[in-house]
Design a protein around this motif. Structure first.
Motif, PDB file in Angstrom:
ATOM      1  N   LEU A  33      76.926  36.007 -10.473  1.00  0.00           N
ATOM      2  CA  LEU A  33      75.649  36.016 -10.289  1.00  0.00           C
ATOM      3  C   LEU A  33      74.772  36.357 -11.757  1.00  0.00           C
ATOM      4  N   ALA A  34      75.394  37.489 -12.336  1.00  0.00           N
ATOM      5  CA  ALA A  34      74.822  38.242 -13.510  1.00  0.00           C
ATOM      6  C   ALA A  34      75.173  36.806 -14.672  1.00  0.00           C
ATOM      7  N   GLY A  35      76.350  36.163 -14.664  1.00  0.00           N
ATOM      8  CA  GLY A  35      76.534  35.278 -15.693  1.00  0.00           C
ATOM      9  C   GLY A  35      75.355  34.147 -15.378  1.00  0.00           C
ATOM     10  N   ALA A  36      75.260  33.513 -14.204  1.00  0.00           N
ATOM     11  CA  ALA A  36      74.335  32.675 -13.960  1.00  0.00           C
ATOM     12  C   ALA A  36      73.002  32.915 -14.329  1.00  0.00           C
ATOM     13  N   ILE A  37      72.390  34.218 -14.184  1.00  0.00           N
ATOM     14  CA  ILE A  37      71.281  34.638 -14.608  1.00  0.00           C
ATOM     15  C   ILE A  37      70.853  34.641 -16.037  1.00  0.00           C
ATOM     16  N   LEU A  38      72.142  35.112 -16.684  1.00  0.00           N
ATOM     17  CA  LEU A  38      72.179  35.127 -18.330  1.00  0.00           C
ATOM     18  C   LEU A  38      71.885  33.655 -18.651  1.00  0.00           C
ATOM     19  N   ALA A  39      72.879  32.881 -18.097  1.00  0.00           N
ATOM     20  CA  ALA A  39      72.770  31.351 -18.608  1.00  0.00           C
ATOM     21  C   ALA A  39      71.354  30.834 -18.496  1.00  0.00           C
ATOM     22  N   PHE A  40      70.634  31.255 -17.334  1.00  0.00           N
ATOM     23  CA  PHE A  40      69.437  30.262 -17.233  1.00  0.00           C
ATOM     24  C   PHE A  40      68.515  31.130 -18.227  1.00  0.00           C
ATOM     25  N   VAL A  41      68.344  32.327 -18.475  1.00  0.00           N
ATOM     26  CA  VAL A  41      67.652  32.849 -19.436  1.00  0.00           C
ATOM     27  C   VAL A  41      68.014  32.333 -20.856  1.00  0.00           C
ATOM     28  N   LEU A  42      69.098  32.180 -21.253  1.00  0.00           N
ATOM     29  CA  LEU A  42      69.480  31.611 -22.599  1.00  0.00           C
ATOM     30  C   LEU A  42      68.879  30.260 -22.562  1.00  0.00           C
ATOM     31  N   LEU A  43      69.105  29.564 -21.524  1.00  0.00           N
ATOM     32  CA  LEU A  43      68.494  28.001 -21.762  1.00  0.00           C
ATOM     33  C   LEU A  43      67.273  27.942 -21.812  1.00  0.00           C
ATOM     34  N   GLU A  44      66.203  28.929 -21.025  1.00  0.00           N
ATOM     35  CA  GLU A  44      64.870  28.704 -21.378  1.00  0.00           C
ATOM     36  C   GLU A  44      64.595  29.266 -22.700  1.00  0.00           C
ATOM     37  N   VAL A  45      65.329  30.186 -22.997  1.00  0.00           N
ATOM     38  CA  VAL A  45      65.056  30.901 -24.654  1.00  0.00           C
ATOM     39  C   VAL A  45      65.250  29.584 -25.659  1.00  0.00           C
ATOM     40  N   ALA A  46      66.290  28.875 -25.280  1.00  0.00           N
ATOM     41  CA  ALA A  46      66.692  27.697 -26.113  1.00  0.00           C
ATOM     42  C   ALA A  46      65.644  26.743 -26.211  1.00  0.00           C
TER      43      ALA A  46
END
Length: 236
Positions: A33-46
């Motif tokens: 779950l933490a990894g999915a949230i981090l991936a989501f944040v990184l995608l939005e930042v990109a």
């Protein structure tokens, strides 16, 4: 004995596993779950770090929102089926990854309003803090009481169908879904977190941590989306 849940029998569930296996399953679920949230944040930042991409996606997703919603529902169903499948672990991760990408795209127009149109740098962090606090509180309720919230399934399905109908109607007939709708959706997301967390304790098998994390991520994303909508409405 078979139960009225998406997982059939409780035989093999984490609730009946050895303590070490059960603890390992819970750790893996929340790590994913933490990894999915981090991936989501990184995608939005990109996305938001590249104005051309950001503006294009925001425009396309806003103009063709009904088509986007239909594609999202269909692809989400496929991703969930892959994540829950007994097929290869790789296919389960593909399902989780596809769902995270879809959520990142769906959020672009709302984040564009918060960060570009309104230009308030506090909105998104505030929504994140509120979402995190609500998630931790609801999770604590389930883990401390050990209660089984599987009875919420019918209400969540019914609420989701009603919400989907209202969203489609608003798109077709051009009326706005106000703050009351967003508050109701926060309630639906809270119920989904209770339901999904309860399933982690009582129904998922110890090898289903990818599916469990996807279910939790979906509920957290829904909660964050409508908390942010409420903050935007208050800011306006």
């Amino acid at each position: 004995m078979a139960l009225n849940t998406p997982y059939g029998s409780r035989r093999g569930a984490a609730a009946y596993a050895l303590p070490d296996e059960r603890a390992g399953f819970i750790r893996k679920t929340y790590a994913h779950l933490a990894g999915a949230i981090l991936a989501f944040v990184l995608l939005e930042v990109a996305i938001f770090s590249t104005p051309a991409v950001r503006d294009t996606l925001a425009g396309l997703l806003t103009q063709s929102w009904l088509l986007t919603l239909a594609l999202f529902i269909g692809a989400s169903w496929i991703a969930d089926r892959w994540a829950r499948s007994d097929a290869s672990r790789g296919l389960q991760y593909v399902g989780l990854g596809v769902y995270v990408v879809l959520q990142a795209l769906i959020f672009v127009p709302l984040l564009y309003i918060a960060t570009i149109s309104i230009n308030d740098p506090t909105l998104v962090p505030t929504a994140g803090i509120i979402t995190g606090a609500l998630f931790l509180g609801l999770t604590a309720v389930v883990f401390t009481t050990g209660a089984d919230f599987s009875f919420l399934r019918g209400a969540i399905i019914l609420g989701s169908l009603v919400a989907l109908g209202l969203i489609v109607a608003s798109l077709l007939f051009g009326f706005s879904l106000g703050v009351i709708f967003s508050v109701a959706m926060v309630g639906l997301a809270a119920a989904s977190i209770l339901y999904s967390t309860s399933n982690v304790l009582h129904y998922y098998r110890t090898d289903q941590y990818v599916a469990a994390s996807l279910s939790l991520f979906a509920a957290v994303a829904l909660l964050f989306y409508y908390v942010l909508r409420i903050l935007i409405a208050m800011r306006r």
